[in-house]
Structure formats: structure tokens, C-alpha cells
Motif scaffolding. Structure first.
Motif, PDB file in Angstrom:
ATOM      1  N   GLY A  85       0.828  -1.198   0.000  1.00 49.20           N
ATOM      2  CA  GLY A  85       0.000   0.000   0.000  1.00 49.20           C
ATOM      3  C   GLY A  85       0.857   1.240   0.000  1.00 49.20           C
ATOM      4  N   ARG A  86       0.183   2.377   0.039  1.00 48.82           N
ATOM      5  CA  ARG A  86       0.883   3.649  -0.016  1.00 48.82           C
ATOM      6  C   ARG A  86       1.803   3.843   1.176  1.00 48.82           C
ATOM      7  N   TYR A  87       1.315   3.451   2.349  1.00 46.85           N
ATOM      8  CA  TYR A  87       2.090   3.662   3.563  1.00 46.85           C
ATOM      9  C   TYR A  87       2.657   2.363   4.091  1.00 46.85           C
ATOM     10  N   TYR A  88       1.812   1.345   4.111  1.00 42.48           N
ATOM     11  CA  TYR A  88       2.232   0.010   4.499  1.00 42.48           C
ATOM     12  C   TYR A  88       1.257  -0.952   3.843  1.00 42.48           C
ATOM     13  N   TYR A  89       1.395  -2.224   4.139  1.00 44.07           N
ATOM     14  CA  TYR A  89       0.625  -3.228   3.434  1.00 44.07           C
ATOM     15  C   TYR A  89      -0.870  -3.108   3.731  1.00 44.07           C
TER      16      TYR A  89
END
Lengths: 126, 108
Positions: A105-109
Motif C-alpha cells: 500500500g501507499r504507507y504500508y501493506y
């Protein structure tokens, strides 16, 4: 074919400890990025997430229930186990295990529960 | 993070377009999943990451939103779509996968 099957007692007495087992097939509990969850649903009510164990054995719990919950796994048996202590009639519910998959994802999964077992019904009564 | 769905129940007819809303108590970016549950069955994943359609799910299902407000839309309702729908966030660190309270979609 990926399958999950929950097993455990249908009836427990108040104050007893509940032990539920989720037996999985078609994938490995140690595959990177994978995790396993327990979720419950009291009769006629909403889903409630209980606990999660990750591929690297990290464990997470519902903060409201964490003092009563333990999640563990036996990779040799392809099983995930949930124990819940001090059972009460309000814990009467169908208990589901669910696999979670992840994508970057953009920040983390992003984690989502893509395969579920059929559930096992537990009644707490004396 | 609390998840609130609206409405709690909804009546619609086959062929209708329906929208279900999910609101988070704080921003969750797009870390939001949607599930469908029929009576006596386990939930089924429909949408992940707010708008990504799970493999095998019909294209009449779609999700949108970011931040705190999200929607699940079903275009051209089919008889098999009458079920309860749940949103679930996966933003919390450490993970706490909170579900909404559900929206029951009934036949009018």
C-alpha cells in the motif's frame, strides 16, 4: 485449494477456558505476508475481530479482550489455535478463522481476509 | 478507530442501485475492506483497499472513498445480493481490524 476448518467444543461452562483450532490446507502459515485471524459473531449481531498471528509469529489482539486471549500456531500441523479464558454467556457466538492476505500500500501493506472457514458455534452455559 | 455504517438496514428491489456508507472515527486513508455475509454463512470478501475488486466478485460491486468516508455501491441488484454487508478497517498500527456494525440489505 485453500480451505480452513474450525473445530472445538460446542458447549463450555462459565469460567472455563475455550480452545479452538483452525486447520488450514492449500497454503503455508509461514508464507511471507500472510496472516491468520479469529473473528466471532454473537447470534444476530455484528462481526468482532479477536486476534491475528502473522507469518513471522507476530501476534495482535483486540484490546478489549487481550487479557483473555492467546493465539498460537503449530506449523507442523498447519493449525492456528485460539484460547479464551474465563468464558461467560456473552461469549456465546460463532467463531470464524480467516486467512489474511496482503498487498503493498501507499504507507504500508493492505491486509484483508480473503478466505474464511465455515465457523464453529460455541455456547456458554452451565 | 470506530467504524459506523449507514443505514443499518435497507430495502430495495431487484434491478435497483444501492449505496452503503461506512465512516471511520479518524482517517484510515484507503485501508478499508467490504464483506458480504448471507445467513448461516461465513463472510465473503468483496472489496479491499477501498476500491479494489476481489477476484471473482461481479463488477456490479464497487467501492470508493478515502480518509474517513467510504461507500459500497451495488448496481443492478440481483436476488443473490440480498445479504448483510460489513466494512472493516486495516489501518491501525498495531493491527486492530475493526468491523462496522453491518448493513442488512432486504428485498422490498
Amino acid at each position: 485449494q485453500v480451505t480452513l476448518r474450525e473445530s472445538g467444543p460446542a458447549l463450555v461452562k462459565p469460567t472455563q477456558t475455550l480452545t479452538l483450532t483452525c486447520t488450514v490446507s492449500g497454503f503455508s502459515l509461514t508464507t511471507k505476508g500472510m496472516c491468520m485471524n479469529w473473528i466471532r459473531q454473537p447470534p444476530g449481531k455484528a462481526l468482532e475481530w479477536l486476534a491475528r498471528i502473522d507469518w513471522d509469529d507476530d501476534k495482535y489482539y483486540n484490546t478489549s479482550l487481550q487479557t483473555r486471549l492467546t493465539i498460537s500456531r503449530d506449523t507442523s500441523k498447519n493449525q492456528v489455535v485460539l484460547t479464551m479464558t474465563d468464558m461467560d454467556p456473552v461469549d456465546t457466538a460463532t467463531y470464524f478463522c480467516a486467512r489474511c492476505a496482503s498487498v503493498p500500500g501507499r504507507y504500508y501493506y493492505y491486509y484483508y481476509m480473503d478466505v474464511w472457514g465455515k465457523g464453529t458455534t460455541v455456547t456458554v452455559s452451565s | 478507530i470506530q467504524m459506523t455504517q449507514s443505514p443499518s438496514s435497507l430495502s430495495a428491489s431487484v434491478g435497483d442501485r444501492v449505496t452503503i456508507t461506512c465512516r471511520a472515527s479518524q482517517t484510515i486513508n484507503n485501508y478499508l475492506n467490504w464483506y458480504q455475509q448471507k445467513p448461516g454463512e461465513a463472510p465473503k470478501l468483496l472489496i479491499y483497499a477501498a476500491s479494489s475488486l476481489q477476484s471473482g466478485v461481479p463488477s456490479r460491486f464497487s467501492g470508493s472513498g478515502s480518509g474517513t468516508d467510504f461507500t459500497l455501491t451495488i448496481t443492478t441488484l440481483q436476488p443473490e445480493d440480498f445479504a448483510t454487508y460489513y466494512c472493516q478497517q486495516s489501518y491501525d498500527i498495531p493491527p486492530i481490524h475493526t468491523f462496522g456494525q453491518g448493513t442488512k440489505l432486504e428485498i422490498k
